[in-house]
Enzyme design. Structure first.
Site, PDB file in Angstrom:
ATOM      1  N   GLY A   1      67.079  29.686  63.350  1.00 37.46           N
ATOM      2  CA  GLY A   1      68.169  29.507  62.395  1.00 37.46           C
ATOM      3  C   GLY A   1      68.898  30.802  62.139  1.00 37.46           C
ATOM      4  O   GLY A   1      68.727  31.779  62.861  1.00 37.46           O
ATOM      5  N   ASN A   2      69.757  30.779  61.135  1.00 36.45           N
ATOM      6  CA  ASN A   2      70.504  31.992  60.790  1.00 36.45           C
ATOM      7  C   ASN A   2      70.729  32.049  59.286  1.00 36.45           C
ATOM      8  O   ASN A   2      70.337  31.140  58.562  1.00 36.45           O
ATOM      9  CB  ASN A   2      71.823  32.040  61.576  1.00 36.45           C
ATOM     10  CG  ASN A   2      72.732  30.891  61.228  1.00 36.45           C
ATOM     11  OD1 ASN A   2      73.244  30.801  60.130  1.00 36.45           O
ATOM     12  ND2 ASN A   2      72.897  29.971  62.185  1.00 36.45           N
ATOM     13  N   ARG A   3      71.340  33.103  58.818  1.00 36.16           N
ATOM     14  CA  ARG A   3      71.421  33.371  57.384  1.00 36.16           C
ATOM     15  C   ARG A   3      72.617  32.729  56.683  1.00 36.16           C
ATOM     16  O   ARG A   3      72.897  33.045  55.535  1.00 36.16           O
ATOM     17  CB  ARG A   3      71.476  34.883  57.142  1.00 36.16           C
ATOM     18  CG  ARG A   3      70.229  35.612  57.576  1.00 36.16           C
ATOM     19  CD  ARG A   3      70.337  37.088  57.211  1.00 36.16           C
ATOM     20  NE  ARG A   3      69.284  37.860  57.817  1.00 36.16           N
ATOM     21  CZ  ARG A   3      68.032  37.928  57.337  1.00 36.16           C
ATOM     22  NH1 ARG A   3      67.711  37.282  56.236  1.00 36.16           N
ATOM     23  NH2 ARG A   3      67.125  38.644  57.972  1.00 36.16           N
ATOM     24  N   SER A   4      73.365  31.878  57.345  1.00 32.04           N
ATOM     25  CA  SER A   4      74.541  31.307  56.690  1.00 32.04           C
ATOM     26  C   SER A   4      74.139  30.360  55.554  1.00 32.04           C
ATOM     27  O   SER A   4      73.307  29.483  55.736  1.00 32.04           O
ATOM     28  CB  SER A   4      75.394  30.550  57.709  1.00 32.04           C
ATOM     29  OG  SER A   4      76.486  29.961  57.047  1.00 32.04           O
TER      30      SER A   4
END
Ligand code: CTP
Ligand code: CA
Length: 231
Positions: free
Chosen positions: A33-36
């Site tokens: 995943g990512n930090r958005s």
């Protein structure tokens, strides 16, 4: 917040906003995943509603209350997001890709939870995800109809922000590209943002540090200026 003074320049338009960050399954319990957070995408949705648009938000893993007055389509992975965005884009006047889409996904998600074994773990092989923004722009360039009149993207860059942003705008073929510098309390998970909006065939517009609604409104003003007006 009071948005009653907003211009109604998007009345009668359908706009699609992608928000959040995709998750690419590794196994039933794990993902890449990512930090958005989805904050910028949801600010775009709220401001577009305030300006009179019909708004479809394609939200990937956003833990925020639904933006009032917008239709929300929930997705998990980049492939889900591609299907939902292309579907919503069919009758859209503008598409803004504010989501952080994973560039890569595991080639195959394991059906069962990967167990810790005695030895070293197997490497996770990755495959490239579809580039949704580039695909929208390619379809339009190839004359495929219906295509949105205005297509905008976001780019988070850590270095050579403007040069990387300009190259990305040209490579993707979109009309507008919001370029954020990542870090220093800006961009991910924070209420504030600062950016330069690159304009195809025009001068860049600098948006000073401020709430994500201000950046959203600056973008909608540029989007609205590029929409043709019915005679
Ligand atoms: N984007 C997309 N599909 C992808 C990757 C990105 O639609 N598979 C969109 C994002 O939503 C964003 C824009 O493309 O609006 C730019 O994303 P970014 O990650 O900055 O660009 P990339 O082309 O993926 O380049 P890189 O990550 O290598 O900088
Ligand atoms: Ca990327």
């Amino acid at each position: 917040r009071v948005l009653s003074g907003a211009p109604r320049d998007l009345a009668g338009r359908h706009v699609v906003v992608s928000a959040g960050g995709t998750r690419e399954a590794i196994d039933p319990v794990r993902f890449i995943g990512n930090r958005s957070s989805g904050l910028q995408g949801y600010a775009l949705a709220r401001t577009a509603v305030a300006r009179g648009a019909r708004v479809t938000v394609v939200a990937a893993n956003v833990a925020l209350p639904d933006p009032a007055g917008a239709a929300v389509v929930r997705v998990e992975s980049a492939e889900h997001m591609r299907a939902a965005v292309l579907d919503a884009a069919r009758d859209a006047d503008a598409v803004v890709m504010a989501a952080a889409v994973a560039d890569f996904r595991p080639v195959a998600a394991s059906d069962v939870k990967i167990k810790k074994t005695g030895g070293e773990p197997e490497p996770i092989r990755l495959a490239k995800n579809p580039d949704i923004l580039a695909e929208l722009c390619d379809r339009r360039r190839d004359g495929l109809k219906p295509s949105p009149e205005v297509i905008a993207g976001f780019a988070a860059e850590t270095h050579d922000v403007l040069a990387n942003g300009r190259a990305k705008l040209e490579r993707k073929g979109c009309d507008l590209l919001v370029v954020n510098q990542v870090g220093d309390g800006l961009a991910f998970g924070t209420p504030d943002n600062a950016a330069v909006i690159l304009v195809a065939g025009g001068d860049p517009v600098e948006v000073p540090r401020g709430p994500k609604e201000s950046l959203a409104d600056a973008l909608w003003t540029l989007v609205s200026a590029r929409l043709s007006h019915p005679a």
